[in-house]
Scaffold this motif. Sequence first.
Motif, PDB file in Angstrom:
ATOM      1  N   ARG A  96       0.861  -1.191   0.000  1.00  9.27           N
ATOM      2  CA  ARG A  96       0.000   0.000   0.000  1.00  9.27           C
ATOM      3  C   ARG A  96       0.890   1.231   0.000  1.00  9.27           C
ATOM      4  NH1 ARG A  96      -5.357  -1.259   1.261  1.00  9.27           N
ATOM      5  NH2 ARG A  96      -5.638  -3.281   2.245  1.00  9.27           N
ATOM      6  N   PRO A  97       0.725   2.113  -0.992  1.00  5.30           N
ATOM      7  CA  PRO A  97       1.559   3.321  -1.026  1.00  5.30           C
ATOM      8  C   PRO A  97       1.200   4.256   0.131  1.00  5.30           C
ATOM      9  CG  PRO A  97      -0.142   3.390  -2.722  1.00  5.30           C
ATOM     10  CD  PRO A  97      -0.238   2.043  -2.080  1.00  5.30           C
ATOM     11  N   PRO A  98       2.101   5.132   0.546  1.00  2.00           N
ATOM     12  CA  PRO A  98       1.776   6.069   1.619  1.00  2.00           C
ATOM     13  C   PRO A  98       0.612   6.986   1.227  1.00  2.00           C
ATOM     14  CG  PRO A  98       4.125   6.094   1.152  1.00  2.00           C
ATOM     15  CD  PRO A  98       3.481   5.296   0.058  1.00  2.00           C
ATOM     16  N   PHE A  99      -0.135   7.376   2.224  1.00  2.00           N
ATOM     17  CA  PHE A  99      -1.291   8.276   2.088  1.00  2.00           C
ATOM     18  C   PHE A  99      -0.839   9.553   2.777  1.00  2.00           C
ATOM     19  CE2 PHE A  99      -6.009   8.193   3.900  1.00  2.00           C
ATOM     20  CZ  PHE A  99      -6.153   9.551   3.696  1.00  2.00           C
ATOM     21  N   GLU A 100      -0.416  10.524   1.972  1.00  2.00           N
ATOM     22  CA  GLU A 100       0.184  11.735   2.530  1.00  2.00           C
ATOM     23  C   GLU A 100      -0.838  12.868   2.550  1.00  2.00           C
ATOM     24  OE1 GLU A 100       4.348  12.368   1.103  1.00  2.00           O
ATOM     25  OE2 GLU A 100       4.042  10.489   0.023  1.00  2.00           O
ATOM     26  N   LYS A 101      -0.754  13.707   3.585  1.00  2.00           N
ATOM     27  CA  LYS A 101      -1.732  14.790   3.749  1.00  2.00           C
ATOM     28  C   LYS A 101      -1.356  15.965   2.855  1.00  2.00           C
ATOM     29  CE  LYS A 101      -4.032  17.349   7.470  1.00  2.00           C
ATOM     30  NZ  LYS A 101      -3.961  17.634   8.923  1.00  2.00           N
ATOM     31  N   THR A 102      -1.989  16.017   1.702  1.00  2.00           N
ATOM     32  CA  THR A 102      -1.726  17.091   0.743  1.00  2.00           C
ATOM     33  C   THR A 102      -2.549  18.324   1.120  1.00  2.00           C
ATOM     34  OG1 THR A 102      -3.582  16.338  -0.583  1.00  2.00           O
ATOM     35  CG2 THR A 102      -1.405  15.399  -1.111  1.00  2.00           C
ATOM     36  N   PRO A 103      -2.260  19.479   0.520  1.00  2.00           N
ATOM     37  CA  PRO A 103      -3.105  20.663   0.764  1.00  2.00           C
ATOM     38  C   PRO A 103      -4.573  20.394   0.424  1.00  2.00           C
ATOM     39  CG  PRO A 103      -1.052  21.300  -0.318  1.00  2.00           C
ATOM     40  CD  PRO A 103      -1.069  19.789  -0.294  1.00  2.00           C
ATOM     41  N   ALA A 104      -4.839  19.597  -0.610  1.00  2.00           N
ATOM     42  CA  ALA A 104      -6.243  19.294  -0.968  1.00  2.00           C
ATOM     43  C   ALA A 104      -6.910  18.469   0.136  1.00  2.00           C
ATOM     44  CB  ALA A 104      -6.293  18.541  -2.299  1.00  2.00           C
ATOM     45  N   ALA A 147      -1.312   7.772  10.692  1.00  2.00           N
ATOM     46  CA  ALA A 147      -1.657   6.451  11.223  1.00  2.00           C
ATOM     47  C   ALA A 147      -0.691   5.407  10.685  1.00  2.00           C
ATOM     48  CB  ALA A 147      -3.094   6.100  10.837  1.00  2.00           C
ATOM     49  N   GLY A 148      -0.368   4.424  11.542  1.00  2.00           N
ATOM     50  CA  GLY A 148       0.565   3.375  11.128  1.00  2.00           C
ATOM     51  C   GLY A 148      -0.088   2.315  10.264  1.00  2.00           C
ATOM     52  N   GLY A 149      -1.390   2.114  10.441  1.00  2.00           N
ATOM     53  CA  GLY A 149      -2.096   1.060   9.717  1.00  2.00           C
ATOM     54  C   GLY A 149      -2.550   1.544   8.348  1.00  2.00           C
ATOM     55  N   GLY A 150      -2.486   0.671   7.345  1.00  2.00           N
ATOM     56  CA  GLY A 150      -2.933   1.036   6.007  1.00  2.00           C
ATOM     57  C   GLY A 150      -4.425   0.779   5.832  1.00  2.00           C
ATOM     58  N   SER A 151      -4.992   1.349   4.772  1.00  2.00           N
ATOM     59  CA  SER A 151      -6.390   1.064   4.420  1.00  2.00           C
ATOM     60  C   SER A 151      -6.527   1.251   2.912  1.00  2.00           C
ATOM     61  CB  SER A 151      -7.354   2.010   5.155  1.00  2.00           C
ATOM     62  OG  SER A 151      -7.535   3.213   4.419  1.00  2.00           O
ATOM     63  N   ASP A 152      -7.741   1.071   2.403  1.00  2.00           N
ATOM     64  CA  ASP A 152      -7.964   1.310   0.978  1.00  2.00           C
ATOM     65  C   ASP A 152      -7.784   2.790   0.619  1.00  2.00           C
ATOM     66  OD1 ASP A 152      -8.361  -1.360   0.365  1.00  2.00           O
ATOM     67  OD2 ASP A 152     -10.515  -1.275   0.785  1.00  2.00           O
ATOM     68  N   GLY A 153      -7.842   3.662   1.644  1.00  2.00           N
ATOM     69  CA  GLY A 153      -7.575   5.084   1.398  1.00  2.00           C
ATOM     70  C   GLY A 153      -6.158   5.315   0.880  1.00  2.00           C
ATOM     71  N   ASN A 154      -5.228   4.424   1.215  1.00  2.00           N
ATOM     72  CA  ASN A 154      -3.861   4.559   0.693  1.00  2.00           C
ATOM     73  C   ASN A 154      -3.856   4.541  -0.833  1.00  2.00           C
ATOM     74  OD1 ASN A 154      -3.503   3.554   3.510  1.00  2.00           O
ATOM     75  ND2 ASN A 154      -1.343   3.638   2.975  1.00  2.00           N
ATOM     76  N   PHE A 155      -4.674   3.658  -1.417  1.00  2.00           N
ATOM     77  CA  PHE A 155      -4.686   3.536  -2.876  1.00  2.00           C
ATOM     78  C   PHE A 155      -5.206   4.823  -3.523  1.00  2.00           C
ATOM     79  CE2 PHE A 155      -5.701  -1.128  -1.852  1.00  2.00           C
ATOM     80  CZ  PHE A 155      -4.365  -1.501  -1.883  1.00  2.00           C
ATOM     81  N   THR A 156      -6.264   5.378  -2.944  1.00  2.00           N
ATOM     82  CA  THR A 156      -6.906   6.525  -3.590  1.00  2.00           C
ATOM     83  C   THR A 156      -6.103   7.803  -3.367  1.00  2.00           C
ATOM     84  OG1 THR A 156      -8.352   6.940  -1.679  1.00  2.00           O
ATOM     85  CG2 THR A 156      -9.169   5.426  -3.360  1.00  2.00           C
ATOM     86  N   ALA A 157      -5.545   7.964  -2.156  1.00  2.00           N
ATOM     87  CA  ALA A 157      -4.722   9.149  -1.891  1.00  2.00           C
ATOM     88  C   ALA A 157      -3.492   9.134  -2.793  1.00  2.00           C
ATOM     89  CB  ALA A 157      -4.326   9.202  -0.420  1.00  2.00           C
ATOM     90  N   ALA A 158      -2.935   7.939  -3.016  1.00  2.00           N
ATOM     91  CA  ALA A 158      -1.740   7.841  -3.861  1.00  2.00           C
ATOM     92  C   ALA A 158      -2.052   8.205  -5.310  1.00  2.00           C
ATOM     93  CB  ALA A 158      -1.141   6.441  -3.785  1.00  2.00           C
TER      94      ALA A 158
END
Length: 380
Positions: free
Chosen positions: A293-301, A326-337
């Motif tokens: 799972r790629p990182p889910f980074e907090k962008t300005p958007a 958060a240390g745990g991944g989720s499906d949000g990782n895919f979409t944020a990436a």
Amino acid sequence: MTTARTESAVDLPAMIEGIRRWVETESPSQNIAAVNRMVDLVGQDLAALGVPVERVTGGRGAADTVIARSPEAGDIPGILVLTHIDTVHPLGTLQRALPFRRDGDRLYGPGLYDMKGGAYLAFEAFRRVVRARSFRLPVVIMFTPDEELGSPSSRALIEREARRARYVLVTEPARDGGKIVTSRKGVGRFEVLATGVPAHSGSAHSRGHSAIREMARQILAIEGMTDPECGITTTVGMVSGGTAPNVIPQHCHITVDLRVRDAAAGEALAANIHALAPVDPAVTLTVTGGMNRPPFEKTPAIEGLFRHAQGLAREIGFALADVPMAGGGSDGNFTAALGVPTLDGLGIDGDGAHTEWEHGLVSSIEPRHRLMRRLFETLQ
Ligand SMILES: [Zn+2]
């Protein structure tokens, strides 16, 4: 205005009853028949809304995915809601260890917190906005069967829908007293196999080259890659090897879990793990795996979307905060990436995910259901 007030009333006992129905349909990820019974139930509930419902047959050891769309959605990018209906709890947990029950503010049940409570409150929000035709953007709600397995089957569908979406909302559980998630670490998974030279431990000790001894050094090297300041953790979570107490072991196998804050660290650490070299040249190492799972980074958007949700929460009457990465991944990782602004942790509050004391908080159902509904009604 009267209509709006009537429409916004929440029937809490009915919502708890709806959550009970979903929780009492047990759905451990690996049990395809069981998860598909849950898919049937959710599909029936969605069909009753009179909206287009698509059921996509699963693969790679996973059950089906069900996707519903708000009517008259057209082609404009809208809101994608991601919710998983599989749990980690084996069949029978409901009877044996974790029956559905209410104790004060706590509702217990397998997967209630992670994340059927959140799935149901999103469903209920979707039902309301569909009935009132009060959504601004098209809403697509996706119930996936395999998140707890790393989403092997649904990932491609999630990414397909995310590419068409303007926003993604994920109903994973809330954290630390109702906080939501605006960033998550990326997750890598690796396997390392050491192959040495077996020998009798008594009569031919000097001829052997121990795979376990070699792996012991590699384990320390891998764990030594942990760098808390940079948010990097490595964990050797499983070890197996050897055949008997009196045999110098030929094989040893480990699994490695990697967590990183950003894609560059993911690439660097994956390269380091693949470059592991044996100390004993008579032992070979085989490394497989990579970032899952790629990182889910907090962008300005994402920050902007979070501020919008905070404003809505204030109107509803509660303060909304986010947790540090958060240390745990989720499906949000895919979409944020993919660069789609994603808010996660919008599900029910509670505690004990993946345990036999897993529970959601009744007091969190109404405010979080309202927040989801208001997001549907205001995002543009
Ligand atoms: Zn979950």
